[in-house]
Motif scaffolding. Structure first.
Motif, PDB file in Angstrom:
ATOM      1  N   VAL A   1       0.374   5.464   0.732  1.00  0.00           N
ATOM      2  CA  VAL A   1      -0.509   6.512   1.220  1.00  0.00           C
ATOM      3  C   VAL A   1      -0.076   7.824   0.577  1.00  0.00           C
ATOM      4  CG1 VAL A   1      -1.343   7.741   3.269  1.00  0.00           C
ATOM      5  CG2 VAL A   1      -0.848   5.292   3.390  1.00  0.00           C
TER       6      VAL A   1
ATOM      7  N   GLU B   1       0.835  -1.201   0.000  1.00  0.00           N
ATOM      8  CA  GLU B   1       0.000   0.000   0.000  1.00  0.00           C
ATOM      9  C   GLU B   1       0.867   1.246   0.000  1.00  0.00           C
ATOM     10  OE1 GLU B   1      -2.630  -0.334   3.366  1.00  0.00           O
ATOM     11  OE2 GLU B   1      -4.010  -1.622   2.248  1.00  0.00           O
TER      12      GLU B   1
ATOM     13  N   THR C   1      -5.317   5.916   0.297  1.00  0.00           N
ATOM     14  CA  THR C   1      -4.444   4.750   0.254  1.00  0.00           C
ATOM     15  C   THR C   1      -4.649   4.037  -1.074  1.00  0.00           C
ATOM     16  OG1 THR C   1      -4.568   4.489   2.652  1.00  0.00           O
ATOM     17  CG2 THR C   1      -3.863   2.566   1.389  1.00  0.00           C
TER      18      THR C   1
ATOM     19  N   VAL D   1      -6.189  12.456   2.242  1.00  0.00           N
ATOM     20  CA  VAL D   1      -5.282  11.307   2.231  1.00  0.00           C
ATOM     21  C   VAL D   1      -6.008  10.129   1.586  1.00  0.00           C
ATOM     22  CG1 VAL D   1      -4.053   9.661   3.690  1.00  0.00           C
ATOM     23  CG2 VAL D   1      -4.046  12.076   4.277  1.00  0.00           C
TER      24      VAL D   1
END
Length: 159
Positions: free
Chosen positions: A94, A92, A105, A103
């Motif tokens: 971010v 992942e 992901t 934000v």
């Protein structure tokens, strides 16, 4: 409706009845946190609950984790990413949008030698879900609870 602090056991199922996860959630405020859109349907289903109560809450995709957005799937050359050479399937990343500061992901859903495909959708986006809950505790939210929650010291919101 008055906000409550709720603790509950939950079994999450997809529309075919397959169990996706089970969890115990303690001291959750049954309202949406400002700016949050995820799980509106679950929050609605957790209103006015009582200890010992069991509910089966059906939540359509648009009221759960949103509809699947193909525009959130992007192919990026590895050399444009800080950890690009080390990214593997399932990793992942971010990121923070420069436009709105939000934000997000992204999951690596495909990885080849010189590029990766990133998916910014929640893993359950586009899925109708059923939450089978058993309430283990419920009480009205006090002003002190809200203050502690805003200060990040205590209760959490449904996410």
């Amino acid at each position: 409706m008055k906000a409550q602090i709720v603790s509950f056991r939950c079994i999450l199922k997809n529309k075919l009845g397959q169990v996706l996860s089970s969890s115990v959630n303690n001291d959750v405020i049954n309202q949406l946190e400002e700016g949050t859109e995820n799980l509106k349907g679950l929050v609605a289903g957790l209103q006015d609950v009582k200890k010992g109560e069991k509910r089966q809450i059906f939540v359509p995709a648009d009221q759960a984790y949103g509809l699947y957005d193909p525009g959130l799937v992007v192919e990026v050359p590895r050399n444009q990413l800080a950890r690009g050479s080390h990214l593997e399937l399932g990793n992942e990343i971010v990121t923070r949008s420069t436009a709105d500061g939000r934000v997000r992901t992204f999951r690596v859903v495909d990885a080849v030698e010189d590029c990766v495909v990133l998916d910014g959708n929640h893993p359950l986006a586009g899925q109708d879900l059923t939450f089978e809950v058993e309430i283990t505790a419920a009480r009205e939210v006090s002003a002190e609870d809200l203050f502690e929650s805003q200060a990040g010291r205590s209760h959490k919101y449904v996410h």
